[in-house]
Each structure stands twice: as C-alpha cells, then as structure tokens.
Design an enzyme around this catalytic site. Sequence first.
Site, PDB file in Angstrom:
ATOM      1  N   LYS A 158       0.835  -1.204   0.000  1.00 50.79           N
ATOM      2  CA  LYS A 158       0.000   0.000   0.000  1.00 50.79           C
ATOM      3  C   LYS A 158       0.877   1.265   0.000  1.00 50.79           C
ATOM      4  CE  LYS A 158      -3.828  -2.365   0.125  1.00 50.79           C
ATOM      5  NZ  LYS A 158      -3.340  -3.750   0.100  1.00 50.79           N
TER       6      LYS A 158
HETATM    7  C1  LIG Z   1      -9.715  -2.822  -1.298  1.00 55.00           C
HETATM    8  C2  LIG Z   1      -9.079  -3.570  -0.156  1.00 55.00           C
HETATM    9  N1  LIG Z   1      -9.757  -3.698   0.969  1.00 55.00           N
HETATM   10  C3  LIG Z   1      -9.239  -4.353   2.027  1.00 55.00           C
HETATM   11  C4  LIG Z   1      -7.997  -4.913   1.978  1.00 55.00           C
HETATM   12  C5  LIG Z   1      -7.477  -5.686   3.148  1.00 55.00           C
HETATM   13  O1  LIG Z   1      -6.395  -5.027   3.704  1.00 55.00           O
HETATM   14  P1  LIG Z   1      -5.470  -5.788   4.764  1.00 55.00           P
HETATM   15  O2  LIG Z   1      -4.585  -6.700   3.998  1.00 55.00           O
HETATM   16  O3  LIG Z   1      -4.738  -4.669   5.440  1.00 55.00           O
HETATM   17  O4  LIG Z   1      -6.380  -6.509   5.688  1.00 55.00           O
HETATM   18  C6  LIG Z   1      -7.233  -4.799   0.821  1.00 55.00           C
HETATM   19  C7  LIG Z   1      -5.890  -5.411   0.749  1.00 55.00           C
HETATM   20  O5  LIG Z   1      -5.287  -5.546  -0.262  1.00 55.00           O
HETATM   21  C8  LIG Z   1      -7.782  -4.103  -0.278  1.00 55.00           C
HETATM   22  O6  LIG Z   1      -7.088  -3.976  -1.426  1.00 55.00           O
END
Ligand SMILES: Cc1ncc(COP(=O)(O)O)c(C=O)c1O
Length: 389
Positions: free
Chosen positions: A193
Amino acid sequence: MSFAKRSVPFLSLGGMFEADDAAAAARVMQAATEPGGSFFPMPEEAEFQTALAAHEGAAHAVAFNSCGTALDACMMVLGIGPQDEVITTPLTFVCTATCAAARGARVVFADIAPTTLCLDPAAVRKKISPRTKAILPVHFAGCPADIDGFDAIGRQTGIPVIYDAAHAVGTRYRGRPIGAAGTASCYSFQSNKNITTLGEGGAVTSEDADFAEAVRRKKTFGYVYGGPRLRVVDLGFNYRMTKPQLAVGLTQIAKARRIIALKLAAMIRLRQLLADVEELVLPAGIEDGHGAHLFVVRLDTDKVRFTRDAFQEHLKRQYQVGTAVHYPCVWTWEVFQGLDYDNSDCPIAERAGTEVLSLPVFAQSSEEDLQYAAWAIKQSIQQLTVRSQ
Ligand SMILES: Cc1ncc(COP(=O)(O)O)c(C=O)c1O
C-alpha cells in the site's frame, strides 16, 4: 525503437520503505532488550493515531493490525448480522465483501462508474431495501469515490457509509483528504500500500467520537481504560498493531506525501507513454486527488481477440514485466459461488473484472523502467494481435 531485455517487477518498496523506517523499528526493538524493556506501553499508538488523523483530515484515528480487522470492527459496531444486507462494489478485494458476509449478512453488489471504477451511488440507490444496514464504497486504486453522492444517500436514508480506504492514504476528494467521509473509513498499511507498517497494518478514521471509541473497544477485548479500575464493557478481540509497527507508521506518515507525489509522477509519465495505444483504456483524472496506489488500465476486449490473462502472461514471459489483477469480480471467488448472485445488473463491473490490469509503477520507477514497460506492452499487443488473427 527497441529495448534490451530487462526486468520490471510489479512491486518494489525501494524509495517507500527506507533506512529511517528500519531504524525506527530497530530503536523500539533495541529498547526492549534493555533491563526492564518491554513492548508495552505503546505511546507510539496515540502519536501515530494523531499523525494519521491529521494526514487524512479526520477527527479520530484508531490503529488496527489490518484493514480487514478494521472493517470487521466496523461491521460489529454497526451490529451487522444475518437479517441484514450490505451493499458494495464487485470490483474489490474479497474482504470488502467478506467482512459483511462473515457476520452473516447478505452482500448485495451494485455496479461501478465506468470512469473511476468506484461504486456508483446511482446503482446503489436501486439496491437499497428495508434490510440495507450499510454501504461500503471503495476508493478504488486510490481514486476517490463519489463522496457527495454517498453523503446524499446517507442523509436521505440514514444508512451508514463505511469507506474501504485500503488504497487511499493520501487520496483527496474536492481538494480535501477523505478520512472524514461517511461514518468511518478503513485504511490498509499492508506491504504494497502507499505506506506500510512492516507488511501489515490498518486503521479506522471517523468524525464520530463515539464510533471511534466503539471500534477501539472492539480491537482491545472491550476494555475501557483510564477509570479507577480496568473495565470490560463490550465483546472484543485483539486487533492491535505492535509497537515496532506503530513506530514505523510515524516515519511512513511523515513521508507519505513524497511517496505519493513520486508514484503520481510515474503514473502520469506512463499514461503519456501509452497514450497512443487504442486497445487500452487508461485511467482518467489521476491528477485530481488520486492517491496513486495503483495504475489500473483496461484491455478493451471489443478491440482485441485475446484475453487480459493472455496479455498478462505474455508480458511476464516474454518481457519480464510484472503486473497484477485488481480485481476479478468478488462473485467469481469460490466462497461466493452457489449464493445465487445475479450479475446481470452489474455489467460494467462484470466486464471490468475481465479487463483490468495494474501496471508496474512505484516510487523509484525510473524513466527506463517506464519506457521499457510501455514498449513491452505495445510489443505484446502487436504480437498477440498477429497471433490471434
Ligand atoms: C480494497 C481492499 N480492501 C481491504 C484490503 C485488506 O487489507 P489488509 O490486507 O490490510 O487486511 C485490501 C488489501 O489488499 C484491499 O485492497
């Protein structure tokens, strides 16, 4: 023009995760080796939350160990359960939908806007029912969702809007950060990210002090701190970020604007290099508040006779150019199959799910990387076109 073969990975953390970030984590770990050292207390938590809230223009921020757990906490605070429906976009990471499904709710998909690829408020309106308990738009790839449109729905219906802001550290909408929008926004600091807290991490931001306190309790076993005695007043879990992660969060937030500016410049350059490729639909409006998380193009399947997957494979095999798919539509994952989804009313997302491809753009993309990637893309389209005739 021809290029010597090189390799361009999809992702590179160089220029984003740097020596000062590693040193911040090392300082905290070193201190824990001293007599009496510990990973608690964590003054870094309040510092990081304050810095994140300021960066994202929100009154409150609560650090989590991932965006997935942040979303889960929001679902719990809203009391999402088996009788409820939650509306979201099909073009997202699976967890935007599973956070609601895991609480027993039915996920209802509404279509996306063709230019931004974000959930379309007009499509959402058609899906609202008496059972709708929440709406979950995504700031897709870093492009701001239509916050005015969702604000209007929220005002008219009272339905809470929780933004999945996993891609949106630094995204702006009408010149302002997006962290104050809706009931809450959930961020991700997972490895790829815009900022990362040692590979995993997340946060909730909100204008609502009560909502922020409620999600905070969900991440700390329902504890209430600060009174004459420790109390447990809610059912909660341990969704906390660790001390070294919080320390890195502070150094990462401090450089977020610089990282985003570098990625944005690379995206604008790549878009310029690809401007004459009529088989690709390039992202529009990236100068306008885009958080520069992903550079997502669409392979226009009306103009070619090969698939996005063949294109991706060719780029990798012939030219060592890494790409990624964000995303196949959520209903294509096995876990959603058999749940009787009618995709016919989300035609834009249905098609985008087979056409999207994220191209390699990172903070340290060099002019050579971008030129090579653009050349390899053009070569691949030409070769696959000849092959498919
Ligand atoms: C659109 C979206 N929502 C939620 C997430 C989940 O994030 P995390 O991996 O921090 O739980 C991601 C992860 O890639 C994502 O791209």
